[in-house]
Design an enzyme around this catalytic site. Structure first.
Site, PDB file in Angstrom:
ATOM      1  N   ALA A 255       0.732  -1.090  -0.191  1.00 12.30           N
ATOM      2  CA  ALA A 255      -0.067   0.034  -0.157  1.00 12.30           C
ATOM      3  C   ALA A 255       1.041   1.599   0.222  1.00 12.30           C
ATOM      4  O   ALA A 255       2.164   1.258   0.646  1.00 12.30           O
ATOM      5  CB  ALA A 255      -0.940  -0.507   1.305  1.00 12.30           C
ATOM      6  N   CYS A 263       4.780   4.780 -16.730  1.00 11.64           N
ATOM      7  CA  CYS A 263       3.673   3.637 -17.754  1.00 11.64           C
ATOM      8  C   CYS A 263       2.537   3.198 -17.491  1.00 11.64           C
ATOM      9  O   CYS A 263       1.053   3.347 -17.670  1.00 11.64           O
ATOM     10  CB  CYS A 263       4.367   2.572 -18.085  1.00 11.64           C
ATOM     11  SG  CYS A 263       5.550   2.419 -19.223  1.00 11.64           S
ATOM     12  N   ARG A 331       8.225  11.286 -13.972  1.00 11.39           N
ATOM     13  CA  ARG A 331       6.704  11.126 -14.914  1.00 11.39           C
ATOM     14  C   ARG A 331       5.929  10.761 -14.370  1.00 11.39           C
ATOM     15  O   ARG A 331       5.345   9.986 -13.023  1.00 11.39           O
ATOM     16  CB  ARG A 331       6.907  10.249 -15.956  1.00 11.39           C
ATOM     17  CG  ARG A 331       7.746  11.054 -17.453  1.00 11.39           C
ATOM     18  CD  ARG A 331       7.553  10.624 -18.365  1.00 11.39           C
ATOM     19  NE  ARG A 331       8.572   9.630 -18.084  1.00 11.39           N
ATOM     20  CZ  ARG A 331       9.548   8.418 -18.881  1.00 11.39           C
ATOM     21  NH1 ARG A 331       9.039   8.562 -20.262  1.00 11.39           N
ATOM     22  NH2 ARG A 331      10.556   7.343 -19.276  1.00 11.39           N
TER      23      ARG A 331
HETATM   24  P1  NAD Z   1      11.856   7.891 -22.870  1.00 14.04           P
HETATM   25  O1  NAD Z   1      11.025   9.001 -23.474  1.00 14.04           O
HETATM   26  O2  NAD Z   1      12.746   7.757 -21.803  1.00 14.04           O
HETATM   27  O3  NAD Z   1      12.804   7.337 -25.088  1.00 14.04           O
HETATM   28  C1  NAD Z   1      12.338   7.653 -26.373  1.00 14.04           C
HETATM   29  C2  NAD Z   1      13.001   7.878 -26.798  1.00 14.04           C
HETATM   30  O4  NAD Z   1      13.301   7.497 -27.680  1.00 14.04           O
HETATM   31  C3  NAD Z   1      13.868   9.786 -25.878  1.00 14.04           C
HETATM   32  O5  NAD Z   1      15.197   9.205 -26.094  1.00 14.04           O
HETATM   33  C4  NAD Z   1      13.723  10.348 -27.820  1.00 14.04           C
HETATM   34  O6  NAD Z   1      14.703  11.171 -28.126  1.00 14.04           O
HETATM   35  C5  NAD Z   1      13.870   8.688 -28.435  1.00 14.04           C
HETATM   36  N1  NAD Z   1      12.831   8.691 -30.186  1.00 14.04           N
HETATM   37  C6  NAD Z   1      11.624   9.208 -30.174  1.00 14.04           C
HETATM   38  N2  NAD Z   1      11.320   9.082 -31.360  1.00 14.04           N
HETATM   39  C7  NAD Z   1      12.786   8.742 -32.471  1.00 14.04           C
HETATM   40  C8  NAD Z   1      12.874   8.807 -33.747  1.00 14.04           C
HETATM   41  N3  NAD Z   1      12.384   8.864 -34.644  1.00 14.04           N
HETATM   42  N4  NAD Z   1      14.320   7.884 -34.382  1.00 14.04           N
HETATM   43  C9  NAD Z   1      14.830   7.806 -32.743  1.00 14.04           C
HETATM   44  N5  NAD Z   1      14.888   7.806 -32.039  1.00 14.04           N
HETATM   45  C10 NAD Z   1      13.674   8.715 -31.506  1.00 14.04           C
HETATM   46  O7  NAD Z   1      10.345   5.750 -23.020  1.00 14.04           O
HETATM   47  P2  NAD Z   1      10.437   4.583 -22.783  1.00 14.04           P
HETATM   48  O8  NAD Z   1      10.239   4.907 -21.221  1.00 14.04           O
HETATM   49  O9  NAD Z   1      11.868   4.152 -23.531  1.00 14.04           O
HETATM   50  O10 NAD Z   1       9.320   3.692 -23.312  1.00 14.04           O
HETATM   51  C11 NAD Z   1       9.577   3.875 -24.935  1.00 14.04           C
HETATM   52  C12 NAD Z   1       8.179   2.943 -25.154  1.00 14.04           C
HETATM   53  O11 NAD Z   1       8.125   1.910 -24.130  1.00 14.04           O
HETATM   54  C13 NAD Z   1       7.357   3.060 -24.583  1.00 14.04           C
HETATM   55  O12 NAD Z   1       5.725   2.857 -25.412  1.00 14.04           O
HETATM   56  C14 NAD Z   1       6.837   2.850 -22.921  1.00 14.04           C
HETATM   57  O13 NAD Z   1       5.175   2.469 -22.761  1.00 14.04           O
HETATM   58  C15 NAD Z   1       7.754   1.383 -23.084  1.00 14.04           C
HETATM   59  N6  NAD Z   1       8.080   0.951 -22.117  1.00 14.04           N
HETATM   60  C16 NAD Z   1       8.581   1.519 -21.147  1.00 14.04           C
HETATM   61  C17 NAD Z   1       9.244   1.434 -19.543  1.00 14.04           C
HETATM   62  C18 NAD Z   1      10.053   1.522 -18.821  1.00 14.04           C
HETATM   63  O14 NAD Z   1      10.223   1.236 -17.942  1.00 14.04           O
HETATM   64  N7  NAD Z   1       9.852   2.790 -18.518  1.00 14.04           N
HETATM   65  C19 NAD Z   1       9.195  -0.287 -19.390  1.00 14.04           C
HETATM   66  C20 NAD Z   1       8.187  -1.224 -19.920  1.00 14.04           C
HETATM   67  C21 NAD Z   1       7.779   0.235 -22.005  1.00 14.04           C
HETATM   68  C1  UGA Z   2       6.440  -0.907 -14.626  1.00 16.12           C
HETATM   69  C2  UGA Z   2       5.953  -2.911 -14.175  1.00 16.12           C
HETATM   70  O1  UGA Z   2       5.738  -3.213 -13.386  1.00 16.12           O
HETATM   71  C3  UGA Z   2       6.753  -2.835 -15.639  1.00 16.12           C
HETATM   72  O2  UGA Z   2       6.154  -4.290 -15.840  1.00 16.12           O
HETATM   73  C4  UGA Z   2       6.132  -2.556 -17.017  1.00 16.12           C
HETATM   74  O3  UGA Z   2       7.862  -2.657 -18.523  1.00 16.12           O
HETATM   75  C5  UGA Z   2       6.603  -0.961 -16.704  1.00 16.12           C
HETATM   76  O4  UGA Z   2       5.436  -0.502 -15.928  1.00 16.12           O
HETATM   77  C6  UGA Z   2       5.974   0.133 -18.370  1.00 16.12           C
HETATM   78  O5  UGA Z   2       5.356  -0.722 -18.839  1.00 16.12           O
HETATM   79  O6  UGA Z   2       7.076   0.504 -18.081  1.00 16.12           O
HETATM   80  P1  UGA Z   2       7.544   0.395 -13.521  1.00 16.12           P
HETATM   81  O7  UGA Z   2       6.786   1.614 -13.829  1.00 16.12           O
HETATM   82  O8  UGA Z   2       9.047   0.563 -13.822  1.00 16.12           O
HETATM   83  O9  UGA Z   2       7.888  -0.582 -14.014  1.00 16.12           O
HETATM   84  O10 UGA Z   2       7.271  -0.119 -11.810  1.00 16.12           O
HETATM   85  P2  UGA Z   2       6.719  -0.149 -11.468  1.00 16.12           P
HETATM   86  O11 UGA Z   2       7.550  -0.922 -10.025  1.00 16.12           O
HETATM   87  O12 UGA Z   2       5.512  -1.501 -11.895  1.00 16.12           O
HETATM   88  O13 UGA Z   2       6.015   0.931 -10.127  1.00 16.12           O
HETATM   89  C7  UGA Z   2       5.276   1.151 -10.806  1.00 16.12           C
HETATM   90  C8  UGA Z   2       4.421   2.453  -9.258  1.00 16.12           C
HETATM   91  O14 UGA Z   2       3.540   1.738  -8.706  1.00 16.12           O
HETATM   92  C9  UGA Z   2       4.852   2.901  -8.890  1.00 16.12           C
HETATM   93  O15 UGA Z   2       4.718   4.691  -8.131  1.00 16.12           O
HETATM   94  C10 UGA Z   2       4.914   2.067  -7.602  1.00 16.12           C
HETATM   95  O16 UGA Z   2       5.587   3.199  -5.959  1.00 16.12           O
HETATM   96  C11 UGA Z   2       3.949   1.961  -7.185  1.00 16.12           C
HETATM   97  N1  UGA Z   2       3.660   0.759  -6.457  1.00 16.12           N
HETATM   98  C12 UGA Z   2       4.816  -0.841  -6.802  1.00 16.12           C
HETATM   99  C13 UGA Z   2       3.473   0.465  -5.292  1.00 16.12           C
HETATM  100  O17 UGA Z   2       2.711   1.447  -4.760  1.00 16.12           O
HETATM  101  N2  UGA Z   2       2.877  -0.946  -4.808  1.00 16.12           N
HETATM  102  C14 UGA Z   2       3.515  -1.796  -4.912  1.00 16.12           C
HETATM  103  O18 UGA Z   2       3.490  -2.593  -4.267  1.00 16.12           O
HETATM  104  C15 UGA Z   2       3.955  -1.701  -6.421  1.00 16.12           C
END
Ligand code: NAD
Ligand code: UGA
Length: 450
Positions: A255, A263, A331
């Site tokens: 909690a 995300c 974010r």
């Molecule tokens: P981010 O914003 O950190 O990075 C995206 C990067 O892509 C930026 O550096 C940007 O400059 C670059 N970019 C954009 N358009 C481009 C282009 N045409 N050519 C080259 N570079 C380009 O994004 P992120 O957090 O890595 O997320 C990427 C995707 O993965 C999203 O769809 C997100 O939902 C997904 N995702 C993110 C996480 C996470 O933990 N952040 C985990 C799983 C999935």
């Molecule tokens: C989450 C998913 O866990 C990943 O599997 C997925 O790839 C990613 O989103 C994505 O699609 O970007 P992330 O956002 O990095 O990963 O972080 P989490 O550890 O999942 O935490 C997300 C939020 O939930 C945080 O604010 C965290 O504090 C909160 N949380 C998590 C809780 O409040 N309680 C929990 O028990 C777990």
């Protein structure tokens, strides 16, 4: 294998580096010149434990290169991964697919020989169809298979998650693509990571379903925590007891102040929009989104209540700003709406976060950043833990308490980090989340028990 990774953000950079570490030849392309400059100079533009060393060793071994030339990277590639952002579209909450489609248009003219184009970004169902159409329109001669391979890593444990995934989801019906995807993930499959081949649309939906389910699980325990406070139960023990049932599992039952991050919030909203548009609304997820939105402000009201309802002109210290520990990502961090509500109530805010040292959001421009947690506590009437950074666990609670305004030494622990007895012994009036037996609101407990 030769891999082009388009996007060097959290997902692109971590995936590119780990693929290089498996022995593949990887070029990581990004549009952002600052990001590229940093990477070429061995600097990591994001905070991710272990990443700097891994980038360095693979760059030194010439398996990992960074650049801005999409054409050169694509021409030599067996696989092109699209790992660009899919943020929430302003105003309506749909996934903004501009970057994905732009990247598809950019790679299309340079595809040569059979190439697998993989969407790693989180995208709504049907995006792969559109990527395929864009490539066919831009370069009718291109020979490629468009595959969905969503990423499940978490920030803060991204390398570990990438190397030891619970599963690898590959959405394609193309046999050549299946074989190439099997090879690119060969090192993980050899280590017994399960690879699940499904249809492309199924893969796209599996990603959203997973994130929404986890968001729901967190929201469930958060509501349970509220009930615990009312009826005098302890949410930590409730979660432990629930989690011992293997059908439920003990993870994601902590909690707190509500989920945040780049995300869960955006993906849950994109999913509910997609479901509405398909005449199959996901009411559980819609309710989850609404409850989580309200929760952040409710947490600020909890702090104000703990201060006796009066915070105007008084100092409140905040420990932790990022949406979770071990990241610098702000974010959708719950700290922002919590701080906004406290500022609107007239409080003066000081904050400390190990990874955030300056304002990254306009709300944070109104607060004072401190270099350490003890400075945050100076003359404060309350301290609020918003992010459970490990370094807070070793704080000297007595010293922290001594810094505060002696008239009010409130500690609101929104992550249940501290031992209530130790916090109370150190001099704090300790308030946790969902630990009803410690609550301030004794009348509510009595009322419920009657
Ligand atoms: P981010 O914003 O950190 O990075 C995206 C990067 O892509 C930026 O550096 C940007 O400059 C670059 N970019 C954009 N358009 C481009 C282009 N045409 N050519 C080259 N570079 C380009 O994004 P992120 O957090 O890595 O997320 C990427 C995707 O993965 C999203 O769809 C997100 O939902 C997904 N995702 C993110 C996480 C996470 O933990 N952040 C985990 C799983 C999935
Ligand atoms: C989450 C998913 O866990 C990943 O599997 C997925 O790839 C990613 O989103 C994505 O699609 O970007 P992330 O956002 O990095 O990963 O972080 P989490 O550890 O999942 O935490 C997300 C939020 O939930 C945080 O604010 C965290 O504090 C909160 N949380 C998590 C809780 O409040 N309680 C929990 O028990 C777990």
């Amino acid at each position: 294998m030769h891999i082009a990774m388009i996007g060097a953000g959290y997902v692109g950079l971590v995936s590119a580096t780990c693929f290089a570490d498996f022995g593949h030849d990887v070029v990581c392309v990004d549009k952002d010149p600052n990001r590229l400059n940093a990477l070429r100079n061995g600097k990591i533009p994001i905070y991710e434990p272990g990443l700097e060393d891994l980038v360095k060793s693979n760059a030194d071994a010439s398996r990992l290169r960074f650049g801005d030339d999409v054409g050169a990277a694509t021409r030599d590639a067996d696989i092109v991964f699209l790992a660009v952002g899919t943020p929430s579209r302003h105003g309506d909450g749909y996934a903004d697919l501009t970057y994905v489609y732009e990247a598809a248009r950019e790679i299309a003219p340079h595809l040569s020989g059979f190439t697998v184009v993989v969407t790693k970004s989180t995208v709504p169902v049907g995006t792969g169809d559109e990527v395929e159409r864009i490539i066919a329109d831009t370069n009718p001669a291109a020979e490629c298979a468009v595959v969905s391979n969503p990423e499940f890593l978490r920030e803060g444990s991204a390398i570990e998650d990438f190397r030891k995934p619970d599963r690898i989801i590959v959405g394609t019906d193309d046999d050549r693509a299946k074989s190439i995807m099997g090879q690119v993930y060969g090192a993980l499959c050899a280590g017994n990571a399960p690879i699940l081949f499904v249809g492309r649309r199924t893969a796209e939906l599996t990603k959203y379903a997973s994130n929404a389910f986890l968001a729901m699980k967190i929201t469930f325990i958060n509501e349970m925590a509220d009930l615990c406070e009312r009826v005098g139960a302890d949410v930590l023990s409730v979660a432990r007891g629930m989690g011992m049932d293997e059908r439920i599992g003990d993870r994601f039952l902590q909690a707190g102040p509500g989920y945040g991050g780049s995300c869960f919030p955006k993906d849950s909203t994109a999913l509910t929009n997609m479901a509405q548009d398909s005449d199959s609304p996901l009411r559980l997820v819609e309710t989850t989104v609404a409850i989580n939105d309200q929760r952040r402000r409710a947490m600020a009201r909890k702090v104000i209540r703990a201060c006796g309802g009066r915070v105007r002109g008084r100092r409140i210290g905040i420990l932790g700003l990022t949406f979770k520990p071990d990241t610098d990502d702000m974010r959708e961090a719950p700290s922002i709406p919590i701080i906004r509500t406290l500022l609107d109530a007239g409080a003066v805010i000081r904050a400390y976060d190990p990874a955030v040292i300056a304002a990254t959001h306009h709300t944070l421009r109104e607060i004072e950043f401190c270099d350490d947690p003890y400075a945050v506590a100076e003359d404060a009437i309350a301290l609020t833990v918003i992010t459970d950074w490990d370094e807070f666990r070793s704080l000297d609670l007595e010293r922290l308490c001594r810094q505060m305004d002696p008239a009010s030494t409130v500690l609101v622990d929104l992550r249940n980090m501290f031992n209530p007895e130790q916090a109370t012994e150190a001099g704090f009036a300790y308030e946790a989340v969902g630990r009803g037996n410690l609550g301030w609101d004794r009348t509510a407990v009595k009322h419920a028990a009657e």
